[in-house]
Design a protein around this motif. Structure first.
Motif, PDB file in Angstrom:
ATOM      1  N   GLY A   1       1.126  -0.762  -0.249  1.00 38.06           N
ATOM      2  CA  GLY A   1       0.164   0.065   0.138  1.00 38.06           C
ATOM      3  C   GLY A   1       0.958   1.277  -0.171  1.00 38.06           C
ATOM      4  O   GLY A   1       1.678   1.310  -0.539  1.00 38.06           O
ATOM      5  N   GLN A   2       0.740   2.260   0.799  1.00 41.11           N
ATOM      6  CA  GLN A   2       1.296   3.417   0.521  1.00 41.11           C
ATOM      7  C   GLN A   2       2.373   3.614   1.424  1.00 41.11           C
ATOM      8  O   GLN A   2       3.695   4.468   1.081  1.00 41.11           O
ATOM      9  N   VAL A   3       2.632   2.755   2.343  1.00 45.43           N
ATOM     10  CA  VAL A   3       4.107   3.076   2.885  1.00 45.43           C
ATOM     11  C   VAL A   3       5.123   2.361   1.472  1.00 45.43           C
ATOM     12  O   VAL A   3       6.555   2.095   1.770  1.00 45.43           O
ATOM     13  N   GLY A   4       4.435   0.911   1.626  1.00 43.76           N
ATOM     14  CA  GLY A   4       5.281   0.882  -0.141  1.00 43.76           C
ATOM     15  C   GLY A   4       5.553   1.836  -1.152  1.00 43.76           C
ATOM     16  O   GLY A   4       6.758   1.668  -1.562  1.00 43.76           O
ATOM     17  N   ALA A   5       4.603   2.552  -1.529  1.00 44.65           N
ATOM     18  CA  ALA A   5       5.258   3.269  -2.543  1.00 44.65           C
ATOM     19  C   ALA A   5       5.421   4.546  -2.085  1.00 44.65           C
ATOM     20  O   ALA A   5       6.984   4.769  -2.838  1.00 44.65           O
ATOM     21  N   ALA A   6       5.780   4.634  -0.815  1.00 46.35           N
ATOM     22  CA  ALA A   6       6.797   5.941  -0.005  1.00 46.35           C
ATOM     23  C   ALA A   6       8.124   5.047   0.082  1.00 46.35           C
ATOM     24  O   ALA A   6       9.008   5.747  -0.194  1.00 46.35           O
ATOM     25  N   HIS A   7       8.200   3.862   0.256  1.00 50.02           N
ATOM     26  CA  HIS A   7       9.455   3.213   0.796  1.00 50.02           C
ATOM     27  C   HIS A   7      10.167   3.097  -0.698  1.00 50.02           C
ATOM     28  O   HIS A   7      11.718   3.336  -1.140  1.00 50.02           O
ATOM     29  N   VAL A   8       9.518   3.258  -2.183  1.00 54.89           N
ATOM     30  CA  VAL A   8      10.397   3.199  -3.395  1.00 54.89           C
ATOM     31  C   VAL A   8      10.732   5.732  -3.432  1.00 54.89           C
ATOM     32  O   VAL A   8      11.328   5.229  -4.047  1.00 54.89           O
ATOM     33  N   ILE A   9      10.104   5.820  -3.610  1.00 56.01           N
ATOM     34  CA  ILE A   9       9.830   7.519  -3.288  1.00 56.01           C
ATOM     35  C   ILE A   9      11.256   8.025  -2.825  1.00 56.01           C
ATOM     36  O   ILE A   9      11.521   8.224  -3.328  1.00 56.01           O
ATOM     37  N   HIS A  10      11.147   7.135  -1.638  1.00 57.24           N
ATOM     38  CA  HIS A  10      11.284   8.163  -0.243  1.00 57.24           C
ATOM     39  C   HIS A  10      13.294   7.915  -1.359  1.00 57.24           C
ATOM     40  O   HIS A  10      14.213   9.173  -1.521  1.00 57.24           O
ATOM     41  N   PRO A  11      13.743   6.913  -1.910  1.00 59.49           N
ATOM     42  CA  PRO A  11      15.354   6.932  -2.177  1.00 59.49           C
ATOM     43  C   PRO A  11      14.992   7.522  -3.417  1.00 59.49           C
ATOM     44  O   PRO A  11      16.476   7.956  -3.224  1.00 59.49           O
ATOM     45  N   LEU A  12      14.512   7.808  -4.264  1.00 57.33           N
ATOM     46  CA  LEU A  12      14.476   8.658  -5.885  1.00 57.33           C
ATOM     47  C   LEU A  12      14.504   9.785  -5.171  1.00 57.33           C
ATOM     48  O   LEU A  12      15.307  10.500  -5.616  1.00 57.33           O
ATOM     49  N   LYS A  13      14.450  10.435  -3.957  1.00 59.49           N
ATOM     50  CA  LYS A  13      13.743  11.778  -3.910  1.00 59.49           C
ATOM     51  C   LYS A  13      15.160  12.464  -2.715  1.00 59.49           C
ATOM     52  O   LYS A  13      16.237  12.984  -3.498  1.00 59.49           O
ATOM     53  N   THR A  14      16.210  11.160  -2.133  1.00 58.07           N
ATOM     54  CA  THR A  14      17.357  11.513  -1.308  1.00 58.07           C
ATOM     55  C   THR A  14      18.119  11.379  -2.343  1.00 58.07           C
ATOM     56  O   THR A  14      19.464  12.284  -2.575  1.00 58.07           O
ATOM     57  N   GLU A  15      18.294  10.442  -3.847  1.00 60.46           N
ATOM     58  CA  GLU A  15      18.777  10.431  -4.273  1.00 60.46           C
ATOM     59  C   GLU A  15      19.550  12.104  -5.454  1.00 60.46           C
ATOM     60  O   GLU A  15      20.417  12.333  -6.752  1.00 60.46           O
ATOM     61  N   LEU A  16      18.164  12.197  -5.460  1.00 65.47           N
ATOM     62  CA  LEU A  16      18.053  13.902  -6.180  1.00 65.47           C
ATOM     63  C   LEU A  16      18.368  14.692  -5.486  1.00 65.47           C
ATOM     64  O   LEU A  16      19.104  15.656  -6.329  1.00 65.47           O
ATOM     65  N   GLU A  17      18.723  15.059  -3.896  1.00 67.36           N
ATOM     66  CA  GLU A  17      18.561  15.784  -3.328  1.00 67.36           C
ATOM     67  C   GLU A  17      20.413  16.423  -3.358  1.00 67.36           C
ATOM     68  O   GLU A  17      20.472  17.846  -4.271  1.00 67.36           O
ATOM     69  N   ARG A  18      20.882  15.746  -3.709  1.00 61.16           N
ATOM     70  CA  ARG A  18      22.536  15.968  -4.130  1.00 61.16           C
ATOM     71  C   ARG A  18      22.505  16.292  -5.011  1.00 61.16           C
ATOM     72  O   ARG A  18      23.592  17.458  -4.799  1.00 61.16           O
ATOM     73  N   PRO A  19      22.193  15.883  -6.864  1.00 64.01           N
ATOM     74  CA  PRO A  19      22.642  16.392  -7.483  1.00 64.01           C
ATOM     75  C   PRO A  19      21.824  17.807  -7.950  1.00 64.01           C
ATOM     76  O   PRO A  19      22.600  18.729  -8.209  1.00 64.01           O
ATOM     77  N   MET A  20      20.989  17.635  -7.704  1.00 65.20           N
ATOM     78  CA  MET A  20      20.429  18.962  -7.917  1.00 65.20           C
ATOM     79  C   MET A  20      21.469  20.458  -6.601  1.00 65.20           C
ATOM     80  O   MET A  20      21.332  21.184  -7.001  1.00 65.20           O
ATOM     81  N   ALA A  21      21.642  19.812  -5.769  1.00 65.02           N
ATOM     82  CA  ALA A  21      22.131  20.780  -4.513  1.00 65.02           C
ATOM     83  C   ALA A  21      23.243  21.514  -4.928  1.00 65.02           C
ATOM     84  O   ALA A  21      24.270  22.452  -4.690  1.00 65.02           O
ATOM     85  N   LEU A  22      24.058  20.529  -5.450  1.00 59.59           N
ATOM     86  CA  LEU A  22      25.497  20.585  -6.005  1.00 59.59           C
ATOM     87  C   LEU A  22      25.324  22.075  -7.219  1.00 59.59           C
ATOM     88  O   LEU A  22      26.292  23.414  -6.738  1.00 59.59           O
ATOM     89  N   PRO A  23      24.312  22.327  -8.156  1.00 59.66           N
ATOM     90  CA  PRO A  23      24.573  23.656  -8.984  1.00 59.66           C
ATOM     91  C   PRO A  23      23.866  24.670  -8.101  1.00 59.66           C
ATOM     92  O   PRO A  23      23.124  25.618  -9.033  1.00 59.66           O
ATOM     93  N   GLY A  24      22.971  24.031  -7.070  1.00 61.91           N
ATOM     94  CA  GLY A  24      22.429  25.340  -6.588  1.00 61.91           C
ATOM     95  C   GLY A  24      20.648  25.130  -7.009  1.00 61.91           C
ATOM     96  O   GLY A  24      19.738  26.310  -7.174  1.00 61.91           O
ATOM     97  N   THR A  25      20.571  24.517  -7.901  1.00 62.68           N
ATOM     98  CA  THR A  25      18.514  24.325  -8.380  1.00 62.68           C
ATOM     99  C   THR A  25      18.046  23.974  -7.227  1.00 62.68           C
ATOM    100  O   THR A  25      18.169  23.543  -6.326  1.00 62.68           O
ATOM    101  N   ARG A  26      16.529  24.685  -7.362  1.00 63.09           N
ATOM    102  CA  ARG A  26      15.692  24.457  -6.594  1.00 63.09           C
ATOM    103  C   ARG A  26      14.353  23.438  -7.141  1.00 63.09           C
ATOM    104  O   ARG A  26      13.754  22.531  -6.003  1.00 63.09           O
ATOM    105  N   SER A  27      14.438  23.425  -7.840  1.00 62.33           N
ATOM    106  CA  SER A  27      13.186  22.357  -8.085  1.00 62.33           C
ATOM    107  C   SER A  27      13.709  22.314  -9.907  1.00 62.33           C
ATOM    108  O   SER A  27      15.085  22.443 -10.091  1.00 62.33           O
ATOM    109  N   MET A  28      13.295  21.094 -10.243  1.00 61.56           N
ATOM    110  CA  MET A  28      12.862  20.106 -11.727  1.00 61.56           C
ATOM    111  C   MET A  28      13.560  21.082 -13.137  1.00 61.56           C
ATOM    112  O   MET A  28      13.660  21.182 -13.346  1.00 61.56           O
TER     113      MET A  28
END
Length: 82
Positions: free
Chosen positions: A36-63
């Motif tokens: 259910g929702q917990v499983g979907a969140a379990h998939v989304i959380h690593p993607l969000k975490t993996e995106l934070e660093r490559p976006m933060a390095l050049p200073g982008t705030r949104s996609m």
């Protein structure tokens, strides 16, 4: 057939040439189907975490701020352009 889920960097590279979407739905549906929702969140959380660093390095705030200039490997960007 896709052999793995896209990483955060894969999503960034796909978004750089102004992609409308990145195929992650199947993985989220599998997570949702499993627990259910917990499983979907379990998939989304690593993607969000993996995106934070490559976006933060050049200073982008949104996609929306991501451009091809944010990707060093131009060949990788071209691989996502149909």
């Amino acid at each position: 057939m896709r052999s793995r889920r896209p990483s955060g960097e894969d999503i960034l590279k796909a978004q750089a040439p102004a992609a409308d979407s990145v195929p992650t739905g199947r993985d989220i549906l599998y997570g949702f189907g499993g627990t259910g929702q917990v499983g979907a969140a379990h998939v989304i959380h690593p993607l969000k975490t993996e995106l934070e660093r490559p976006m933060a390095l050049p200073g982008t705030r949104s996609m929306l701020d991501i451009t091809p200039d944010h990707v060093r490997d131009r060949e990788a960007v071209r691989a996502y352009i149909p």
